[in-house]
Scaffold this motif. Structure first.
Motif, PDB file in Angstrom:
ATOM      1  N   LEU A 199       9.159   3.505   2.556  1.00 31.60           N
ATOM      2  CA  LEU A 199       9.012   3.073   1.397  1.00 31.60           C
ATOM      3  C   LEU A 199       8.249   1.137   1.827  1.00 31.60           C
ATOM      4  CD1 LEU A 199       9.363   1.973  -1.299  1.00 31.60           C
ATOM      5  CD2 LEU A 199      11.691   2.496  -1.445  1.00 31.60           C
ATOM      6  N   SER A 200       9.759   0.857   3.243  1.00 29.11           N
ATOM      7  CA  SER A 200       9.375  -0.325   4.097  1.00 29.11           C
ATOM      8  C   SER A 200       8.019  -0.845   3.935  1.00 29.11           C
ATOM      9  CB  SER A 200      10.793  -0.377   5.098  1.00 29.11           C
ATOM     10  OG  SER A 200       9.584   0.489   6.456  1.00 29.11           O
ATOM     11  N   ASN A 201       7.054  -0.509   4.506  1.00 33.51           N
ATOM     12  CA  ASN A 201       5.550  -0.380   4.507  1.00 33.51           C
ATOM     13  C   ASN A 201       4.636  -0.629   3.489  1.00 33.51           C
ATOM     14  OD1 ASN A 201       6.264  -0.327   7.627  1.00 33.51           O
ATOM     15  ND2 ASN A 201       6.016   2.120   7.523  1.00 33.51           N
ATOM     16  N   LEU A 202       5.662  -0.581   2.496  1.00 34.64           N
ATOM     17  CA  LEU A 202       4.490  -0.533   1.125  1.00 34.64           C
ATOM     18  C   LEU A 202       3.893  -1.773   0.874  1.00 34.64           C
ATOM     19  CD1 LEU A 202       4.009   0.448  -1.377  1.00 34.64           C
ATOM     20  CD2 LEU A 202       6.278  -0.428  -2.666  1.00 34.64           C
ATOM     21  N   GLY A 203       5.376  -2.963   0.757  1.00 33.04           N
ATOM     22  CA  GLY A 203       3.863  -4.059   0.680  1.00 33.04           C
ATOM     23  C   GLY A 203       2.843  -4.279   1.458  1.00 33.04           C
ATOM     24  N   MET A 204       3.029  -3.740   2.838  1.00 34.47           N
ATOM     25  CA  MET A 204       1.825  -4.102   4.126  1.00 34.47           C
ATOM     26  C   MET A 204       0.659  -4.515   3.323  1.00 34.47           C
ATOM     27  SD  MET A 204       2.616  -3.101   7.667  1.00 34.47           S
ATOM     28  CE  MET A 204       4.162  -2.779   7.692  1.00 34.47           C
ATOM     29  N   PHE A 205       0.131  -3.167   1.943  1.00 36.22           N
ATOM     30  CA  PHE A 205      -1.627  -3.249   1.652  1.00 36.22           C
ATOM     31  C   PHE A 205      -0.967  -3.513  -0.064  1.00 36.22           C
ATOM     32  CE2 PHE A 205      -1.459  -1.353   6.401  1.00 36.22           C
ATOM     33  CZ  PHE A 205      -2.115  -1.980   6.200  1.00 36.22           C
ATOM     34  N   SER A 206      -0.075  -3.524  -0.271  1.00 34.38           N
ATOM     35  CA  SER A 206       0.012  -3.326  -1.760  1.00 34.38           C
ATOM     36  C   SER A 206      -0.472  -4.327  -2.271  1.00 34.38           C
ATOM     37  CB  SER A 206       0.935  -2.947  -2.325  1.00 34.38           C
ATOM     38  OG  SER A 206       1.308  -1.400  -1.536  1.00 34.38           O
ATOM     39  N   GLN A 207      -1.198  -5.150  -3.523  1.00 37.60           N
ATOM     40  CA  GLN A 207      -1.074  -5.707  -4.307  1.00 37.60           C
ATOM     41  C   GLN A 207      -0.150  -6.342  -5.160  1.00 37.60           C
ATOM     42  OE1 GLN A 207      -3.985  -8.218  -3.590  1.00 37.60           O
ATOM     43  NE2 GLN A 207      -4.366  -6.425  -2.200  1.00 37.60           N
ATOM     44  N   ALA A 208       0.193  -7.258  -5.750  1.00 35.88           N
ATOM     45  CA  ALA A 208       1.267  -8.033  -6.620  1.00 35.88           C
ATOM     46  C   ALA A 208       0.904  -6.946  -7.579  1.00 35.88           C
ATOM     47  CB  ALA A 208       1.087  -9.626  -6.999  1.00 35.88           C
ATOM     48  N   PRO A 209       0.148  -6.799  -7.900  1.00 32.85           N
ATOM     49  CA  PRO A 209       0.598  -5.896  -9.709  1.00 32.85           C
ATOM     50  C   PRO A 209       0.554  -4.609  -8.986  1.00 32.85           C
ATOM     51  CG  PRO A 209      -1.259  -7.122 -10.044  1.00 32.85           C
ATOM     52  CD  PRO A 209      -1.137  -7.457  -8.003  1.00 32.85           C
ATOM     53  N   ASP A 210       0.978  -3.853  -8.696  1.00 32.10           N
ATOM     54  CA  ASP A 210       0.632  -2.613  -7.459  1.00 32.10           C
ATOM     55  C   ASP A 210       2.017  -2.630  -7.734  1.00 32.10           C
ATOM     56  OD1 ASP A 210      -1.300  -1.896  -8.025  1.00 32.10           O
ATOM     57  OD2 ASP A 210      -2.257  -1.923  -5.950  1.00 32.10           O
ATOM     58  N   LEU A 211       2.964  -3.308  -6.440  1.00 35.46           N
ATOM     59  CA  LEU A 211       4.590  -3.928  -6.040  1.00 35.46           C
ATOM     60  C   LEU A 211       4.734  -3.774  -7.319  1.00 35.46           C
ATOM     61  CD1 LEU A 211       4.007  -5.873  -3.052  1.00 35.46           C
ATOM     62  CD2 LEU A 211       4.846  -3.331  -3.177  1.00 35.46           C
ATOM     63  N   ASP A 212       4.564  -4.878  -8.987  1.00 33.92           N
ATOM     64  CA  ASP A 212       5.074  -4.922 -10.255  1.00 33.92           C
ATOM     65  C   ASP A 212       4.955  -3.179 -10.559  1.00 33.92           C
ATOM     66  OD1 ASP A 212       5.355  -7.458  -9.066  1.00 33.92           O
ATOM     67  OD2 ASP A 212       4.031  -8.621 -10.294  1.00 33.92           O
ATOM     68  N   ALA A 213       4.848  -2.699 -10.561  1.00 37.19           N
ATOM     69  CA  ALA A 213       4.825  -1.565 -11.108  1.00 37.19           C
ATOM     70  C   ALA A 213       5.320  -0.195 -10.550  1.00 37.19           C
ATOM     71  CB  ALA A 213       3.341  -1.241 -11.550  1.00 37.19           C
ATOM     72  N   PHE A 214       5.099  -0.109  -9.364  1.00 34.20           N
ATOM     73  CA  PHE A 214       5.762   1.033  -8.626  1.00 34.20           C
ATOM     74  C   PHE A 214       7.096   0.819  -8.420  1.00 34.20           C
ATOM     75  CE2 PHE A 214       7.036   2.744  -4.928  1.00 34.20           C
ATOM     76  CZ  PHE A 214       6.093   4.048  -4.782  1.00 34.20           C
ATOM     77  N   LEU A 215       8.010  -1.182  -8.068  1.00 37.73           N
ATOM     78  CA  LEU A 215       9.138  -0.746  -8.095  1.00 37.73           C
ATOM     79  C   LEU A 215       9.974  -0.548  -8.980  1.00 37.73           C
ATOM     80  CD1 LEU A 215       9.323  -4.494  -5.091  1.00 37.73           C
ATOM     81  CD2 LEU A 215       8.826  -1.813  -4.526  1.00 37.73           C
ATOM     82  N   PRO A 216       9.852  -0.605  -9.557  1.00 37.89           N
ATOM     83  CA  PRO A 216      11.574  -0.585 -10.750  1.00 37.89           C
ATOM     84  C   PRO A 216      11.002   0.339 -10.831  1.00 37.89           C
ATOM     85  CG  PRO A 216       9.580  -2.460 -12.151  1.00 37.89           C
ATOM     86  CD  PRO A 216       8.620  -1.306 -10.036  1.00 37.89           C
ATOM     87  N   MET A 217      10.313   2.100 -10.793  1.00 37.35           N
ATOM     88  CA  MET A 217      10.623   3.181 -10.382  1.00 37.35           C
ATOM     89  C   MET A 217      11.807   3.323  -9.480  1.00 37.35           C
ATOM     90  SD  MET A 217       6.843   4.505 -11.671  1.00 37.35           S
ATOM     91  CE  MET A 217       5.707   4.092 -10.576  1.00 37.35           C
TER      92      MET A 217
END
Length: 217
Positions: A199-217
């Motif tokens: 999970l700590s590596n998720l932001g390295m290659f993810s776009q902001a919209p993907d993170l916005d949808a993924f992180l609340p889960m």
């Protein structure tokens, strides 16, 4: 087309589906399986309903005993809720020349088996979580009585089984340089690999919209 995408998860269902979606958005696979304990109807996936798989040991047993019978391609790409495809451009058919491709563990670059942690903080063993490319030959070899006995006694089946699978049964583990191109987890990535774990590596290659949808889960 020679690879089946597989995610096995009976705990974090929504996150697992998100990981499958991210991988399917980036690549076209021969098939895609979601192994879970819920009956879910999704057009892009073949859902395999099983009794609850809760622990790393349960996960490893399913991979070793049952997964080969569900697969019609030469390889499977095992992913997890915190381990999936992020860079399709890094795919290479060279990966398919090997029976085992997985991120390098933190402490030993010579061993591609992973550290067996399975907790998202490092590279998991190929049978218990994380991201790995495994051949159908390897999955069938795991049914060897010697492999079953060793996996049952060892905390990290991939490591314990490597001498048997590679030495006696003739399977091929990818070299560290190819593992680095395939995916990363506990180590900082070399370039931009195909996939990641943790999970700590998720932001390295993810776009902001993907993170916005993924992180609340």
């Amino acid at each position: 087309p020679g690879v089946t995408l597989v995610c096995i998860d009976c705990v974090r269902h929504e996150l697992a589906l998100a990981a499958l979606e991210q991988s399917l958005l980036r690549c076209r696979f021969g098939a895609a399986l979601f192994v879970t304990d819920r009956a879910i109807a999704i057009e892009e996936l073949q859902v395999v309903t099983v009794p609850p798989i809760r622990t790393r040991a349960d996960h490893a047993r399913f991979v070793a005993n049952d997964l080969a019978g569900r697969v019609r391609t030469t390889h499977v790409l095992l992913i997890a809720w915190d381990a999936f495809v992020v860079n399709a451009a890094a795919w290479s058919d060279e990966f398919l020349a090997f029976d085992h491709v997985a991120p390098l563990p933190a402490e030993d670059g010579a061993d591609a088996g992973g550290d067996g942690s399975g907790d998202g903080s490092g590279d998991a063993d190929a049978l218990t979580g994380g991201i790995s490319l495994l051949s159908l030959r390897l999955l069938r070899a795991l049914r060897d009585p010697r492999a079953a006995a060793m996996a049952g006694a060892a905390p990290a089946p991939g490591r314990a089984l490597r001498p048997l699978l590679e030495g006696e049964l003739g399977l091929r583990y990818a070299p560290p340089t190819l593992d680095e191109r395939f995916a990363f987890g506990a180590r900082y990535p070399a370039g931009q690999p195909f996939g990641f774990h943790g999970l700590s590596n998720l932001g390295m290659f993810s776009q902001a919209p993907d993170l916005d949808a993924f992180l609340p889960m």
